[in-house]
Design a protein around this motif. Structure first.
Motif, PDB file in Angstrom:
ATOM      1  N   THR A  55       0.847  -1.186   0.000  1.00  0.00           N
ATOM      2  CA  THR A  55       0.000   0.000   0.000  1.00  0.00           C
ATOM      3  C   THR A  55       0.892   1.248   0.000  1.00  0.00           C
ATOM      4  O   THR A  55       2.081   1.176   0.362  1.00  0.00           O
ATOM      5  CB  THR A  55      -0.902   0.038   1.246  1.00  0.00           C
ATOM      6  OG1 THR A  55      -0.063   0.199   2.402  1.00  0.00           O
ATOM      7  CG2 THR A  55      -1.748  -1.221   1.364  1.00  0.00           C
ATOM      8  N   GLU A  57       0.912   3.556   2.141  1.00  0.00           N
ATOM      9  CA  GLU A  57       1.374   3.747   3.520  1.00  0.00           C
ATOM     10  C   GLU A  57       2.553   2.823   3.838  1.00  0.00           C
ATOM     11  O   GLU A  57       3.506   3.230   4.540  1.00  0.00           O
ATOM     12  CB  GLU A  57       0.230   3.488   4.508  1.00  0.00           C
ATOM     13  CG  GLU A  57      -0.899   4.499   4.414  1.00  0.00           C
ATOM     14  CD  GLU A  57      -1.886   4.217   3.276  1.00  0.00           C
ATOM     15  OE1 GLU A  57      -1.873   3.103   2.697  1.00  0.00           O
ATOM     16  OE2 GLU A  57      -2.649   5.123   2.943  1.00  0.00           O
ATOM     17  N   GLU A  58       2.491   1.594   3.360  1.00  0.00           N
ATOM     18  CA  GLU A  58       3.596   0.653   3.595  1.00  0.00           C
ATOM     19  C   GLU A  58       4.859   1.102   2.855  1.00  0.00           C
ATOM     20  O   GLU A  58       5.968   0.998   3.390  1.00  0.00           O
ATOM     21  CB  GLU A  58       3.175  -0.756   3.160  1.00  0.00           C
ATOM     22  CG  GLU A  58       2.125  -1.352   4.063  1.00  0.00           C
ATOM     23  CD  GLU A  58       1.508  -2.623   3.510  1.00  0.00           C
ATOM     24  OE1 GLU A  58       1.008  -3.408   4.326  1.00  0.00           O
ATOM     25  OE2 GLU A  58       1.508  -2.843   2.277  1.00  0.00           O
ATOM     26  N   GLU A  60       5.688   4.159   2.197  1.00  0.00           N
ATOM     27  CA  GLU A  60       6.222   5.271   2.960  1.00  0.00           C
ATOM     28  C   GLU A  60       6.953   4.785   4.197  1.00  0.00           C
ATOM     29  O   GLU A  60       7.997   5.337   4.562  1.00  0.00           O
ATOM     30  CB  GLU A  60       5.111   6.240   3.360  1.00  0.00           C
ATOM     31  CG  GLU A  60       5.665   7.474   4.008  1.00  0.00           C
ATOM     32  CD  GLU A  60       4.693   8.619   4.007  1.00  0.00           C
ATOM     33  OE1 GLU A  60       4.716   9.355   5.008  1.00  0.00           O
ATOM     34  OE2 GLU A  60       3.931   8.760   3.044  1.00  0.00           O
ATOM     35  N   ALA A  61       6.447   3.734   4.834  1.00  0.00           N
ATOM     36  CA  ALA A  61       7.118   3.171   6.008  1.00  0.00           C
ATOM     37  C   ALA A  61       8.484   2.629   5.634  1.00  0.00           C
ATOM     38  O   ALA A  61       9.431   2.707   6.429  1.00  0.00           O
ATOM     39  CB  ALA A  61       6.256   2.075   6.625  1.00  0.00           C
TER      40      ALA A  61
END
Length: 64
Positions: A55, A57-58, A60-61
């Motif tokens: 995703t 978000e992942e 970006e992590a």
């Protein structure tokens, strides 16, 4: 849990880039291919058909 020595030699089968082990998800993540490969019973399944897309978000992590 992944063996650190094994993680050093494993690469993404799609991009040939390094993988990051995510203990909380029991997956190996590849930033280059944007895929997450499952690890089941300590065995990584590095098959593109077994992977799922990361995703935003992942991803970006991984960068942070």
């Amino acid at each position: 849990m992944m063996d650190a020595r094994l993680l050093e030699i494993l690469v993404c089968p799609v991009s040939k880039a390094a993988l990051t082990y995510r203990r909380d998800r029991d997956e190996l993540w590849c930033r280059a291919s944007r895929l997450a490969y499952p690890v089941r019973d300590g065995i990584p399944f590095l098959v593109e058909e077994e992977a799922r897309p990361l995703t935003p978000e992942e991803l970006e992590a991984l960068s942070g």
